[in-house]
Design an enzyme around this catalytic site. Structure first.
Site, PDB file in Angstrom:
ATOM      1  N   ARG A 237       0.865  -1.184   0.000  1.00  0.00           N
ATOM      2  CA  ARG A 237       0.000   0.000   0.000  1.00  0.00           C
ATOM      3  C   ARG A 237       0.900   1.232   0.000  1.00  0.00           C
ATOM      4  NH1 ARG A 237      -3.412  -2.719  -1.741  1.00  0.00           N
ATOM      5  NH2 ARG A 237      -5.498  -3.123  -0.945  1.00  0.00           N
ATOM      6  N   GLU A 266      -3.950   7.511  -5.261  1.00  0.00           N
ATOM      7  CA  GLU A 266      -4.154   6.776  -6.520  1.00  0.00           C
ATOM      8  C   GLU A 266      -5.459   7.228  -7.149  1.00  0.00           C
ATOM      9  OE1 GLU A 266      -3.778   2.572  -5.737  1.00  0.00           O
ATOM     10  OE2 GLU A 266      -1.782   2.816  -4.909  1.00  0.00           O
ATOM     11  N   HIS A 285      -1.074   0.323 -10.086  1.00  0.00           N
ATOM     12  CA  HIS A 285      -1.657  -0.637  -9.124  1.00  0.00           C
ATOM     13  C   HIS A 285      -2.215  -1.864  -9.857  1.00  0.00           C
ATOM     14  CE1 HIS A 285      -3.633  -1.021  -4.898  1.00  0.00           C
ATOM     15  NE2 HIS A 285      -3.376  -2.208  -5.409  1.00  0.00           N
TER      16      HIS A 285
HETATM   17  C1  DGY Z   1      -5.730  -6.035  -3.186  1.00  0.00           C
HETATM   18  O1  DGY Z   1      -6.472  -6.973  -3.500  1.00  0.00           O
HETATM   19  O2  DGY Z   1      -5.694  -5.570  -2.052  1.00  0.00           O
HETATM   20  C2  DGY Z   1      -4.860  -5.498  -4.276  1.00  0.00           C
HETATM   21  O3  DGY Z   1      -4.056  -4.457  -3.839  1.00  0.00           O
HETATM   22  C3  DGY Z   1      -5.719  -5.033  -5.424  1.00  0.00           C
HETATM   23  O4  DGY Z   1      -6.461  -3.932  -4.991  1.00  0.00           O
END
Ligand code: DGY
Length: 332
Positions: A237, A266, A285
């Site tokens: 993250r 983002e 991402h």
């Molecule tokens: C998640 O599944 O948490 C990935 O980062 C995709 O958003």
């Protein structure tokens, strides 16, 4: 009567039919402010909700007074106020195992892309700069046999360590809340405190969820502790890394490069200084973004919702302790 479910992401026909068999489904285009207002009466009646994105804070939960189960099509659940869900007895289901290998593949891709400068050199080739045998100005650094530091030895950390150690002969250092005997046995991984890992690793790979404890865990001091030749990779993250400090570290060559799939905001702003730096590989991402894995995540989230309403929350449940009190097995 079937439970009322709000679907806020489109699904393939087969999964949509599976959902329809169990629930009275209303599909809405998303959970941004405009849609939340437009579909207020639908949300008001929802017993279940399934999709990805959106922010489930107290304000949003107040708009969902009947909610018993939230099924997020993601592994991460930092957008959910879990304490508020617990207080209301709402089950939160997620998809932690569907994306493990796919995200680990991307992490290894970022290691290779940054060390061997793949996007930058591909671009130089595309614009006609390749006129002779390449000289040192085009060289990258080796990946094989370099030391890889894994920060967060969960499922994805293990899958990355497997690729790096067994595939690329890389010694593995790791930091996690607990020592991980399987990682130590299978990949000869060495447990390290975070500061030592940052100082020793050639690649520091961050695979942490966002919590109060991990926010800006990778700060200016920790970046300064890295080797000037080292590369930072983040596919967990964005806010786990202090982005302002990272930009400084990259501009000043405190570290050599960064491979980033996640950011503090983002989508990443087009005027972000990160996009001006040749030693940054920035991705939108896409850790789990393959056809196969996104389908598997959708299918898991549908099954999770069905299981939760059937009172079967043995896996993929963030807060199983509320299962008994939630009434999700039928009282809606
Ligand atoms: C998640 O599944 O948490 C990935 O980062 C995709 O958003």
């Amino acid at each position: 009567m079937k439970p009322a479910v709000v679907l806020y992401k489109s699904l393939s026909d087969d999964l949509r039919q599976r959902l329809n068999a169990f629930f009275d489904v209303t599909e809405i285009p998303g959970l941004d402010e405009e849609n939340v207002k437009k579909y207020a009466s639908v949300l008001q009646k929802a017993h279940g909700i399934i999709g990805s994105g959106g922010k489930f804070d107290q304000k949003m939960l107040d708009r969902l007074p009947q909610l018993k189960v939230a099924s997020t099509i993601s592994a991460g659940y930092d957008k959910y106020d879990v304490d508020a869900l617990n207080a209301r007895g709402i089950l939160l289901m997620h998809t932690p195992s569907a994306l493990t290998d796919t995200v680990a593949d991307l992490l290894m891709g970022l290691v290779l892309a940054t060390a061997r400068r793949l996007p930058e050199l591909a671009q130089r080739t595309r614009v006609g700069e390749w006129r002779d045998n390449v000289c040192a100005d085009w060289f990258g650094s080796d990946v094989h046999h370099k030391t890889l530091g894994v920060v967060g030895m969960g499922r994805i950390g293990m899958a990355l360590a497997q690729r790096a150690h067994l595939g690329f002969s890389m010694p593995i250092l790791y930091n996690a809340r607990h020592q991980h005997s399987e990682a130590e046995q299978r990949f000869n991984a060495t447990y390290c405190d975070l500061d030592s890992l940052m100082a020793k690793a050639d690649f520091v790979c961050i695979i942490l969820p966002l919590t109060d404890q991990t926010h800006h865990l990778i700060n200016r001091e920790r970046l300064a502790n890295m080797k000037p030749s080292a590369i930072l990779i983040n596919a967990g993250r964005g806010p786990v890394v202090d982005e302002v400090a990272l930009i400084e570290a990259l501009e000043n060559h405190t570290i050599s490069a960064a491979g980033l799939d996640v950011f503090e905001q983002e989508p990443l702003a087009t005027d972000s200084p990160l996009l001006q730096l040749p030693n940054v590989v920035a991705l939108p991402h896409i850790g789990s973004a393959t056809h196969e894995t996104r389908y598997a995540m959708d299918a898991t989230a549908v099954d999770n919702l069905i299981a939760a309403f059937n009172g079967q929350v043995q896996e993929n449940c963030v807060n199983p302790q509320v299962a008994n009190s939630s009434g999700a097995g039928g009282e809606f």
